[in-house]
Motif scaffolding. Structure first.
Motif, PDB file in Angstrom:
ATOM      1  N   VAL A  24      -1.057 101.962  16.015  1.00  0.00           N
ATOM      2  CA  VAL A  24      -1.398 100.549  16.180  1.00  0.00           C
ATOM      3  C   VAL A  24      -2.897 100.332  15.995  1.00  0.00           C
ATOM      4  N   LEU A  25      -3.711 101.181  16.593  1.00  0.00           N
ATOM      5  CA  LEU A  25      -5.163 101.018  16.493  1.00  0.00           C
ATOM      6  C   LEU A  25      -5.670 101.287  15.082  1.00  0.00           C
ATOM      7  N   CYS A  26      -5.100 102.279  14.416  1.00  0.00           N
ATOM      8  CA  CYS A  26      -5.567 102.624  13.070  1.00  0.00           C
ATOM      9  C   CYS A  26      -5.196 101.559  12.049  1.00  0.00           C
ATOM     10  N   LEU A  27      -3.997 101.002  12.160  1.00  0.00           N
ATOM     11  CA  LEU A  27      -3.562  99.991  11.197  1.00  0.00           C
ATOM     12  C   LEU A  27      -4.213  98.635  11.469  1.00  0.00           C
ATOM     13  N   ASN A  28      -4.473  98.339  12.747  1.00  0.00           N
ATOM     14  CA  ASN A  28      -5.200  97.152  13.197  1.00  0.00           C
ATOM     15  C   ASN A  28      -4.972  95.933  12.308  1.00  0.00           C
ATOM     16  N   LYS A  29      -5.885  95.634  11.382  1.00  0.00           N
ATOM     17  CA  LYS A  29      -5.837  94.415  10.561  1.00  0.00           C
ATOM     18  C   LYS A  29      -4.685  94.412   9.559  1.00  0.00           C
ATOM     19  N   ARG A  36       3.557  94.140  14.446  1.00  0.00           N
ATOM     20  CA  ARG A  36       2.961  94.945  15.519  1.00  0.00           C
ATOM     21  C   ARG A  36       3.793  94.865  16.790  1.00  0.00           C
ATOM     22  N   ASN A  37       4.194  93.667  17.174  1.00  0.00           N
ATOM     23  CA  ASN A  37       4.994  93.500  18.396  1.00  0.00           C
ATOM     24  C   ASN A  37       6.342  94.206  18.287  1.00  0.00           C
ATOM     25  N   ALA A  38       6.958  94.130  17.088  1.00  0.00           N
ATOM     26  CA  ALA A  38       8.242  94.810  16.891  1.00  0.00           C
ATOM     27  C   ALA A  38       8.056  96.322  17.023  1.00  0.00           C
ATOM     28  N   PHE A  39       6.964  96.834  16.480  1.00  0.00           N
ATOM     29  CA  PHE A  39       6.686  98.270  16.581  1.00  0.00           C
ATOM     30  C   PHE A  39       6.439  98.676  18.034  1.00  0.00           C
ATOM     31  N   VAL A  40       5.697  97.854  18.767  1.00  0.00           N
ATOM     32  CA  VAL A  40       5.435  98.148  20.177  1.00  0.00           C
ATOM     33  C   VAL A  40       6.731  98.123  20.977  1.00  0.00           C
ATOM     34  N   SER A  89       8.372 103.671  32.952  1.00  0.00           N
ATOM     35  CA  SER A  89       8.938 103.300  31.655  1.00  0.00           C
ATOM     36  C   SER A  89       9.604 101.933  31.700  1.00  0.00           C
ATOM     37  N   LEU A  90      10.320 101.650  32.782  1.00  0.00           N
ATOM     38  CA  LEU A  90      11.004 100.368  32.902  1.00  0.00           C
ATOM     39  C   LEU A  90      10.013  99.222  33.038  1.00  0.00           C
ATOM     40  N   VAL A  91       9.022  99.383  33.911  1.00  0.00           N
ATOM     41  CA  VAL A  91       8.024  98.331  34.116  1.00  0.00           C
ATOM     42  C   VAL A  91       7.230  98.093  32.839  1.00  0.00           C
ATOM     43  N   TRP A  92       6.834  99.153  32.172  1.00  0.00           N
ATOM     44  CA  TRP A  92       6.020  99.014  30.953  1.00  0.00           C
ATOM     45  C   TRP A  92       6.786  98.254  29.871  1.00  0.00           C
ATOM     46  N   LEU A  93       8.097  98.497  29.788  1.00  0.00           N
ATOM     47  CA  LEU A  93       8.918  97.799  28.798  1.00  0.00           C
ATOM     48  C   LEU A  93       8.999  96.310  29.102  1.00  0.00           C
ATOM     49  N   LEU A  94       9.325  95.954  30.349  1.00  0.00           N
ATOM     50  CA  LEU A  94       9.504  94.546  30.692  1.00  0.00           C
ATOM     51  C   LEU A  94       8.192  93.774  30.615  1.00  0.00           C
ATOM     52  N   VAL A  95       7.116  94.358  31.088  1.00  0.00           N
ATOM     53  CA  VAL A  95       5.820  93.684  31.003  1.00  0.00           C
ATOM     54  C   VAL A  95       5.395  93.554  29.542  1.00  0.00           C
ATOM     55  N   GLY A  96       5.714  94.564  28.734  1.00  0.00           N
ATOM     56  CA  GLY A  96       5.406  94.485  27.308  1.00  0.00           C
ATOM     57  C   GLY A  96       6.107  93.319  26.638  1.00  0.00           C
ATOM     58  N   ILE A  97       7.362  93.098  26.971  1.00  0.00           N
ATOM     59  CA  ILE A  97       8.107  91.957  26.404  1.00  0.00           C
ATOM     60  C   ILE A  97       7.433  90.642  26.799  1.00  0.00           C
ATOM     61  N   VAL A 123      -6.056  95.840  20.059  1.00  0.00           N
ATOM     62  CA  VAL A 123      -6.706  96.808  20.953  1.00  0.00           C
ATOM     63  C   VAL A 123      -5.933  96.901  22.264  1.00  0.00           C
ATOM     64  N   PHE A 124      -5.496  95.751  22.773  1.00  0.00           N
ATOM     65  CA  PHE A 124      -4.719  95.745  24.009  1.00  0.00           C
ATOM     66  C   PHE A 124      -3.465  96.601  23.864  1.00  0.00           C
ATOM     67  N   TYR A 125      -2.719  96.407  22.780  1.00  0.00           N
ATOM     68  CA  TYR A 125      -1.454  97.130  22.626  1.00  0.00           C
ATOM     69  C   TYR A 125      -1.675  98.611  22.322  1.00  0.00           C
ATOM     70  N   GLY A 126      -2.746  98.931  21.584  1.00  0.00           N
ATOM     71  CA  GLY A 126      -3.057 100.330  21.362  1.00  0.00           C
ATOM     72  C   GLY A 126      -3.322 101.047  22.675  1.00  0.00           C
ATOM     73  N   CYS A 127      -4.140 100.426  23.534  1.00  0.00           N
ATOM     74  CA  CYS A 127      -4.429 101.002  24.852  1.00  0.00           C
ATOM     75  C   CYS A 127      -3.181 101.005  25.733  1.00  0.00           C
ATOM     76  N   TYR A 128      -2.369  99.961  25.606  1.00  0.00           N
ATOM     77  CA  TYR A 128      -1.145  99.844  26.409  1.00  0.00           C
ATOM     78  C   TYR A 128      -0.227 101.037  26.167  1.00  0.00           C
TER      79      TYR A 128
END
Length: 512
Positions: A24-29, A36-40, A89-97, A123-128
């Protein structure tokens, strides 16, 4: 099953999201927000499956490398790992959505970069994604060195969550978060340096590594080491006097970041203390010592202080931050009692607090996103405008107070029962009293918001009522978290059954 397959099972939940975050960070722009959201989303769903898959390698040690001859960096899945990693894993998925909608304005800001200095949504999603991988490393650590390495990586990688808007307040809060975290880590390093010198190992062993008691002549320095490590890891858990980063970080961080900071990242400090007390020193070597007394006093001070500050605070997210300070110390109080029933309550409250506080921070984020209101005094009638959001807020709020049949009730019941059965003359009544006072204050700072939201009074202009409910991407995670608050309240055995049969009985073999 061969060793190669076991290695893959255990290592994949750590490496996979980190590789995805790097992509995510490398592809950025080069990635549109939608792609990006679908990939995350794919990454988070796959991570949940990989986490469950890793549980099949329970008990197996996976050696990554040796820092020195006697200090390995290694993973091992145990019952504690399964509890924390599954929750993560569960919390990260739901908060990500939830974040896919909430972070839209960050993507818009990225396209208008000349008008803003905020970090991009990418940057947020790369760190996430990086942070969830590093936290899996914390939860799967076989020894204290491995735990500490990933713990420090987590701190550095989560700083952008606080820094995101790049305002003066955000920069100050990020510096404060980093300062407190480094200070806490320094306390922990001081402690385990002496521990290693006395024991010659830092591996996590149920019941502790000092099976015959603390070495003669080294009791004083080892007890001091244990105390420093509790303070150090307690920093991330928001325990007094190292709690100051929480109320500074939450108001400036995006709501999804606040949710995971409060719901999960604080729990890494909780796990650090659990590992110190029950897997390194052993509760039998700390029970009745000045370390236990000081630990109990700090936790109860934090419970009361956090509730009082939350009650007085008018900024919604800052109120929820002070609430976290208080509620996470409920967990620490259960650990400090060093009693099986109290530990059960503490571990249940780890799960309950995570789902309740994630609900509340996502509620706050939805309100800010749709209305721009940030203060409690501005929420009169918000239940008429955003009914589903505020109903989930009400459910989580009732759980935080400890009203049945919501999950906060059962975890606090175990905590009070554990205090009464602990045999500690002062704390078997002082603890339940302070928890009760804190519950009343919690009702004051959360349920009062719900009442004002749904019953705004005569001054509310019903003629100008406008529906501002959040959309499906934001509502779905809030509803699912609120459903967990109810389900865990009605069926706590979903968590307690696993813990009672294996983990608690193993840690307290000396009480059998």
């Amino acid at each position: 099953m061969n060793q190669w397959m076991i290695n893959v099972q255990v290592v994949l939940p750590v490496l996979f999201p980190m590789v995805c975050g790097l992509i995510v960070l490398c592809l950025n722009k080069k990635l549109s927000a939608g792609i990006r959201n679908a990939f995350v989303l794919f990454s988070l769903l796959a991570e949940l499956l990989l986490t469950v898959f890793s549980f099949g390698a329970k008990g197996e040690v996976v050696l990554l490398w040796n820092l020195t001859k006697d200090i390995p960096v290694a993973f091992r899945v145990d019952e504690m790992t399964m509890l924390f990693s599954g929750l993560l894993s569960l919390v990260w998925l739901l908060v990500g959505i939830f974040s896919f909608e909430y972070m839209k304005h960050e993507d818009e800001a990225e396209h208008e970069a000349e008008h803003t200095k905020s970090l991009s949504g990418t940057v947020f999603y790369g760190c996430y994604l990086f942070v969830i991988g590093v936290m899996q490393g914390i939860f799967m650590a076989e020894n204290l060195v491995t735990f500490y390495l990933f713990y420090e990586f987590m701190t550095l990688l989560s700083v952008p969550f606080v820094l995101h808007t790049m305002t003066k307040e955000a920069i100050y809060a990020a510096k404060k978060y980093l300062f407190y975290s480094i200070a806490g880590a320094s306390f922990a390093v001081f402690g385990f340096a002496f521990l290693y010198g006395a024991a010659g190992t830092l591996s996590f062993v149920p019941g502790g590594i000092f099976t015959e008691g603390l070495p003669v002549g080294k009791e004083t320095v080892l007890l001091l080491s244990a105390f420093f490590m509790i303070i150090g890891f307690g920093t991330k858990a928001g325990m007094f006097p190292m709690h100051g980063w929480l109320p500074s970080a939450h108001p400036v961080a995006p709501a999804p970041a606040s949710a995971v900071l409060s719901g999960i990242i604080t729990k890494t400090g909780v796990l650090g203390i659990i590992r110190v007390v029950f897997y390194l020193f052993g509760e039998k070597n700390l029970t009745g010592t000045w370390v236990q007394t000081a630990f109990l006093l700090l936790t109860l001070t934090t419970v009361f202080m956090g509730s009082m500050l939350a009650y007085k605070e008018q900024v919604l997210k800052k109120r929820l931050a002070y609430s976290t300070v208080s509620q996470v110390s409920y967990v620490l109080f259960g650990i400090a009692l060093m009693h099986p029933v109290a530990l059960m309550g503490a571990l249940l409250h780890v799960v309950c607090h995570s789902v309740m506080k994630c609900t509340l921070f996502l509620n706050a984020g939805a309100i800010i996103y749709k209305t721009g209101r940030t203060k409690v005094t501005e929420l009169h009638g918000i239940g008429k405008e955003m009914p589903v959001t505020m109903w989930t807020f009400a459910i989580a709020g009732l759980g935080m107070v400890g009203i049945p049949p919501f999950c906060g009730f059962i975890s606090k019941w175990y905590l009070c029962q554990g205090a009464l059965e602990s045999g500690l003359t002062l704390y078997n009544w002082l603890g339940p009293v302070i928890l009760l006072v804190s519950a009343l204050l919690t009702a004051g700072y959360l349920i009062a918001v719900v009442i004002a939201a749904f019953f705004p009074g005569e001054g509310y202009d019903y003629q100008r009522l406008e529906k501002k409910e959040a959309n499906g991407k934001m509502l779905l995670p809030m509803i699912l978290f609120a459903a967990c608050v109810v389900i865990l309240g009605i069926m706590p055995q979903l968590v307690s059954g696993l813990l009672n049969e294996t983990l608690i009985s193993t840690l307290f073999q000396n009480l059998q």
